[in-house]
Design an enzyme around this catalytic site. Sequence first.
Site, PDB file in Angstrom:
ATOM      1  N   SER A  19      56.840  44.093  40.122  1.00  0.00           N
ATOM      2  CA  SER A  19      56.230  45.115  39.258  1.00  0.00           C
ATOM      3  C   SER A  19      56.879  45.141  37.872  1.00  0.00           C
ATOM      4  O   SER A  19      58.106  45.155  37.739  1.00  0.00           O
ATOM      5  CB  SER A  19      56.367  46.497  39.904  1.00  0.00           C
ATOM      6  OG  SER A  19      55.925  47.489  38.989  1.00  0.00           O
ATOM      7  N   SER A  21      56.364  47.689  35.918  1.00  0.00           N
ATOM      8  CA  SER A  21      56.447  49.100  35.531  1.00  0.00           C
ATOM      9  C   SER A  21      57.867  49.563  35.208  1.00  0.00           C
ATOM     10  O   SER A  21      58.055  50.310  34.236  1.00  0.00           O
ATOM     11  CB  SER A  21      55.819  49.989  36.609  1.00  0.00           C
ATOM     12  OG  SER A  21      54.416  49.797  36.608  1.00  0.00           O
ATOM     13  N   LYS A  70      47.657  52.159  47.383  1.00  0.00           N
ATOM     14  CA  LYS A  70      46.832  53.011  46.514  1.00  0.00           C
ATOM     15  C   LYS A  70      45.762  53.822  47.244  1.00  0.00           C
ATOM     16  O   LYS A  70      45.318  54.845  46.733  1.00  0.00           O
ATOM     17  CB  LYS A  70      46.172  52.176  45.413  1.00  0.00           C
ATOM     18  CG  LYS A  70      47.143  51.689  44.338  1.00  0.00           C
ATOM     19  CD  LYS A  70      46.389  50.975  43.220  1.00  0.00           C
ATOM     20  CE  LYS A  70      47.357  50.450  42.170  1.00  0.00           C
ATOM     21  NZ  LYS A  70      46.629  49.877  41.012  1.00  0.00           N
ATOM     22  N   ASP A 107      44.591  54.048  36.097  1.00  0.00           N
ATOM     23  CA  ASP A 107      44.044  52.699  35.882  1.00  0.00           C
ATOM     24  C   ASP A 107      42.689  52.766  35.177  1.00  0.00           C
ATOM     25  O   ASP A 107      42.343  51.882  34.386  1.00  0.00           O
ATOM     26  CB  ASP A 107      43.869  51.965  37.214  1.00  0.00           C
ATOM     27  CG  ASP A 107      45.197  51.534  37.834  1.00  0.00           C
ATOM     28  OD1 ASP A 107      46.143  51.244  37.076  1.00  0.00           O
ATOM     29  OD2 ASP A 107      45.272  51.468  39.071  1.00  0.00           O
ATOM     30  N   GLY A 133      33.894  40.895  41.418  1.00  0.00           N
ATOM     31  CA  GLY A 133      34.857  41.411  42.385  1.00  0.00           C
ATOM     32  C   GLY A 133      34.425  42.791  42.856  1.00  0.00           C
ATOM     33  O   GLY A 133      33.604  43.461  42.195  1.00  0.00           O
ATOM     34  N   GLY A 135      36.935  44.890  44.808  1.00  0.00           N
ATOM     35  CA  GLY A 135      38.116  45.553  45.356  1.00  0.00           C
ATOM     36  C   GLY A 135      38.461  46.803  44.559  1.00  0.00           C
ATOM     37  O   GLY A 135      37.629  47.364  43.836  1.00  0.00           O
ATOM     38  N   ALA A 137      40.390  47.208  41.954  1.00  0.00           N
ATOM     39  CA  ALA A 137      40.361  47.050  40.501  1.00  0.00           C
ATOM     40  C   ALA A 137      38.929  47.090  39.987  1.00  0.00           C
ATOM     41  O   ALA A 137      38.652  47.638  38.908  1.00  0.00           O
ATOM     42  CB  ALA A 137      41.027  45.740  40.103  1.00  0.00           C
ATOM     43  N   GLY A 246      44.753  41.018  30.664  1.00  0.00           N
ATOM     44  CA  GLY A 246      45.122  42.044  31.636  1.00  0.00           C
ATOM     45  C   GLY A 246      46.406  42.786  31.348  1.00  0.00           C
ATOM     46  O   GLY A 246      46.659  43.846  31.928  1.00  0.00           O
TER      47      GLY A 246
HETATM   48  P1  ATR Z   1      42.006  44.487  44.223  1.00  0.00           P
HETATM   49  O1  ATR Z   1      42.079  45.717  45.075  1.00  0.00           O
HETATM   50  O2  ATR Z   1      43.260  44.194  43.471  1.00  0.00           O
HETATM   51  O3  ATR Z   1      40.826  44.480  43.324  1.00  0.00           O
HETATM   52  P2  ATR Z   1      41.075  42.929  46.515  1.00  0.00           P
HETATM   53  O4  ATR Z   1      40.565  44.144  47.173  1.00  0.00           O
HETATM   54  O5  ATR Z   1      41.945  42.007  47.308  1.00  0.00           O
HETATM   55  O6  ATR Z   1      41.931  43.242  45.208  1.00  0.00           O
HETATM   56  O7  ATR Z   1      39.845  42.127  45.911  1.00  0.00           O
HETATM   57  C1  ATR Z   1      39.951  40.831  45.472  1.00  0.00           C
HETATM   58  C2  ATR Z   1      38.615  40.385  44.924  1.00  0.00           C
HETATM   59  O8  ATR Z   1      38.718  38.982  44.604  1.00  0.00           O
HETATM   60  C3  ATR Z   1      37.473  40.520  45.926  1.00  0.00           C
HETATM   61  O9  ATR Z   1      36.323  40.890  45.225  1.00  0.00           O
HETATM   62  C4  ATR Z   1      37.368  39.094  46.474  1.00  0.00           C
HETATM   63  O10 ATR Z   1      36.092  38.773  46.965  1.00  0.00           O
HETATM   64  P3  ATR Z   1      35.707  39.119  48.501  1.00  0.00           P
HETATM   65  O11 ATR Z   1      35.412  40.590  48.534  1.00  0.00           O
HETATM   66  O12 ATR Z   1      34.513  38.301  48.773  1.00  0.00           O
HETATM   67  O13 ATR Z   1      36.908  38.751  49.327  1.00  0.00           O
HETATM   68  C5  ATR Z   1      37.663  38.292  45.242  1.00  0.00           C
HETATM   69  N1  ATR Z   1      38.079  36.923  45.548  1.00  0.00           N
HETATM   70  C6  ATR Z   1      39.273  36.519  46.003  1.00  0.00           C
HETATM   71  N2  ATR Z   1      39.289  35.174  46.173  1.00  0.00           N
HETATM   72  C7  ATR Z   1      38.052  34.723  45.816  1.00  0.00           C
HETATM   73  C8  ATR Z   1      37.412  33.443  45.766  1.00  0.00           C
HETATM   74  N3  ATR Z   1      38.087  32.331  46.131  1.00  0.00           N
HETATM   75  N4  ATR Z   1      36.139  33.370  45.313  1.00  0.00           N
HETATM   76  C9  ATR Z   1      35.468  34.484  44.962  1.00  0.00           C
HETATM   77  N5  ATR Z   1      36.011  35.730  44.992  1.00  0.00           N
HETATM   78  C10 ATR Z   1      37.283  35.852  45.416  1.00  0.00           C
END
Ligand code: ATR
Length: 280
Positions: A19, A21, A70, A107, A133, A135, A137, A246
């Site tokens: 981290s 932070s 989180k 965030d 994505g 997740g 974030a 970022g």
């Molecule tokens: P965070 O909470 O930090 O956003 P996360 O919940 O682990 O992290 O999410 C990671 C993101 O990266 C997800 O959207 C993941 O897609 P999946 O939901 O399909 O798993 C995406 N991701 C990770 N590796 C990937 C890859 N090789 N190709 C496409 N998307 C990927």
Amino acid sequence: MTAADRPVAGVIGWPVAHSLSPRLHGFWLDRAGIDGFYVPMAVAPERLGAALAGLPALGFRGVNVTVPHKQAVFDALDRVTPVARRAGAVNTVTVGEDGTLEGTNTDVAGFLGHLRQAAPVWQADAAPAVILGAGGAARAAAVALLDAGVARVTVVNRTVARAEALASALGDARVAVAPWERLAGALDGAGLLVNTTSLGMAGQPPLTLDLAPLAADAVVYDIVYVPLETPLLAAARARGLATVDGLGMLIHQGVPAFRAFFCAEAAADAATRAHLLAAL
Ligand code: ATR
């Protein structure tokens, strides 16, 4: 001065050694001349509740909470702010005078604050946005963009069911969902592309996209900051698009947290950025 006069805050994660932070808040404490502490604390998931319950007795003003806590942290809090509820995540916990714990999410503001600072030309309502994505974030980014006034934001994810779950949690008709195969269509005319996936991070495969469908004045924002210039940002820069990295989001999310912990203002400025860059 007694120990109790010296404000203490920190960051809880598992692991936490990576981290930035402590370095960020330590820099701001020094600059403000505050004789306080911001400490990293490695707390295993099964001990999160006990660790948070101990904060008032230990005299903490508050803590930041990072991966993987989180979401789990909600159970240990007395109150949660509306933005944290919408984001589905808490990254900042403050300890009240009465010893109660309140969770919020900085965030969301950090994402938008950095976007506005790094790409002042970006206008929320000028063109649709695309988030890659689904997740935590991605959800913070979506809440920020909705609050900023985007007319449409499309969430594109490898696992489309996660994108659908994110859209349904947000419950806003401006949020659309698309599978990865339809990314080109989603990018068509978009004014903002945000990568929240781990693709492009050091040790991960690069994110290779055709950026041609984006609007000519589009902004490309990658929340990955190791490396600072990801292959996606390099490709965007090569096309003459504005880019947002970022590291600034990390700095900007710290500003309201610093205010809450230390009752002082911090600035997301070039000196702060240089101080963090020196550690990357
Ligand atoms: P965070 O909470 O930090 O956003 P996360 O919940 O682990 O992290 O999410 C990671 C993101 O990266 C997800 O959207 C993941 O897609 P999946 O939901 O399909 O798993 C995406 N991701 C990770 N590796 C990937 C890859 N090789 N190709 C496409 N998307 C990927």
